[in-house]
Design a protein around this motif. Structure first.
Motif, PDB file in Angstrom:
ATOM      1  N   SER A  43       0.789  -1.226   0.000  1.00  0.00           N
ATOM      2  CA  SER A  43       0.000   0.000   0.000  1.00  0.00           C
ATOM      3  C   SER A  43       0.823   1.280   0.000  1.00  0.00           C
ATOM      4  CB  SER A  43      -0.930  -0.002   1.223  1.00  0.00           C
ATOM      5  OG  SER A  43      -1.681   1.166   1.311  1.00  0.00           O
ATOM      6  N   ASN A  46       1.203   3.961  -2.990  1.00  0.00           N
ATOM      7  CA  ASN A  46       0.058   4.697  -3.551  1.00  0.00           C
ATOM      8  C   ASN A  46       0.025   6.157  -3.108  1.00  0.00           C
ATOM      9  OD1 ASN A  46      -0.881   2.318  -4.818  1.00  0.00           O
ATOM     10  ND2 ASN A  46      -1.912   1.693  -2.935  1.00  0.00           N
ATOM     11  N   SER A  47       0.234   6.402  -1.836  1.00  0.00           N
ATOM     12  CA  SER A  47       0.057   7.759  -1.300  1.00  0.00           C
ATOM     13  C   SER A  47       1.036   8.780  -1.882  1.00  0.00           C
ATOM     14  CB  SER A  47       0.153   7.733   0.233  1.00  0.00           C
ATOM     15  OG  SER A  47      -0.860   6.900   0.772  1.00  0.00           O
ATOM     16  N   ILE A 180      -1.199  -2.598   5.747  1.00  0.00           N
ATOM     17  CA  ILE A 180      -1.848  -1.739   4.754  1.00  0.00           C
ATOM     18  C   ILE A 180      -2.407  -0.487   5.418  1.00  0.00           C
ATOM     19  CG2 ILE A 180      -3.774  -1.597   3.123  1.00  0.00           C
ATOM     20  CD1 ILE A 180      -3.378  -4.576   2.582  1.00  0.00           C
ATOM     21  N   GLN A 184      -1.247   3.547   4.855  1.00  0.00           N
ATOM     22  CA  GLN A 184      -2.172   4.607   4.457  1.00  0.00           C
ATOM     23  C   GLN A 184      -2.100   5.785   5.426  1.00  0.00           C
ATOM     24  OE1 GLN A 184      -4.107   4.859   1.760  1.00  0.00           O
ATOM     25  NE2 GLN A 184      -3.440   2.903   0.929  1.00  0.00           N
TER      26      GLN A 184
END
Length: 264
Positions: A43, A46-47, A180, A184
């Motif tokens: 994950s 993505n940010s 995950i 985030q």
């Protein structure tokens, strides 16, 4: 009078065994140091995607003197994301040879190398002004994920008693989802999802690797396990007695821990 047959639940192999502190400790250490990293690295990319693409463009501009084409930037970013599952594929292929050669615990300890090295590379990518090492790091950390996603459930399943294997078996999946979630949270703009924290958000999970290495060795030594010890062939009488009393992997007594430890 005819004797009543014994109930299956009365046999020693069917007795319920309680969770011990050492079993819980090994479960938490192995999953937090391996499965957590798997979920985190799934994950975390993505940010900071926009910031990292700007870094790619700026690095290319400093080298060539012209901005990077949009299509080439998209290609590089696609490689960055896709190298992680590719590394996972290679890591899965390495599971069989490593667990047979080094044991389950030994493989988990070796796997820490595939977590620490990419953390160092990604952490220094900004200083070195290179985006190639980020792509390379994603392959290496993918190998780490491929190994841990296979070895951790194998390791926990073999050392757990029958009545606890279901509960212990879901812990790796739990820590994957926790990883995950943490990725985030750390990827938020106000935390590490900014220009200053771009390199930092990619590396924190690997700080768990030295901790896992230290704690897993300490706990297993306390249990009397050894990742390099080979199984000793028991006497026929003792072998029959163990087979009728224990199932493979049950943590019932300190004397039985040594035989379990031979599986790594």
């Amino acid at each position: 009078t005819m004797q009543q047959p014994c109930s299956p639940q009365e046999g020693p192999e069917n007795r319920l065994i309680k969770m011990t502190l050492l079993l819980a400790g090994v479960t938490l250490v192995s999953t937090f140091g391996s499965s957590f990293q798997y979920g985190y690295n799934v994950s975390v990319i993505n940010s900071p995607a926009v910031i990292m693409q700007e870094f790619y463009n700026q690095t290319y501009l400093d080298r060539k003197g012209i901005p990077m084409e949009s299509s080439f930037q998209t290609l590089l970013w696609s490689l960055t994301v896709s190298m992680y599952p590719l590394g996972g594929f290679f890591g899965s292929l390495m599971v069989g040879p490593l667990v047979n050669k080094c044991g389950r615990k030994g493989t988990l300890l070796i796997n820490n190398v595939f977590s620490i090295v990419p953390a160092i590379l990604m952490g220094t990518s900004k200083v070195a002004k290179t985006f190639e090492v980020i792509i390379l790091s994603r392959i290496i950390v993918g190998i780490c994920a491929g190994l841990s996603s296979n070895v951790v459930p194998m390791y926990l399943g073999e050392m757990s008693p029958k009545n606890l294997r279901g509960a212990v078996g879901v812990v790796p999946q739990l820590f994957i989802t926790i990883g995950i979630l943490i990725a985030q949270i750390l990827g938020l703009t106000n935390i590490l999802g900014n220009v200053e924290g771009k390199s930092g958000v990619l590396a924190p999970s690997s700080l768990l690797s030295p901790l896992e290495h230290k704690l897993l060795n300490s706990v297993c030594k306390k249990m009397g396990w050894s990742s390099q010890s080979s199984p000793k062939k028991p006497e026929p009488h003792n072998q029959a007695q163990d087979k009728s009393t224990f199932s493979r992997g049950e943590l019932c007594s300190p004397s039985h821990c040594s035989s379990v430890g031979s599986y790594g």
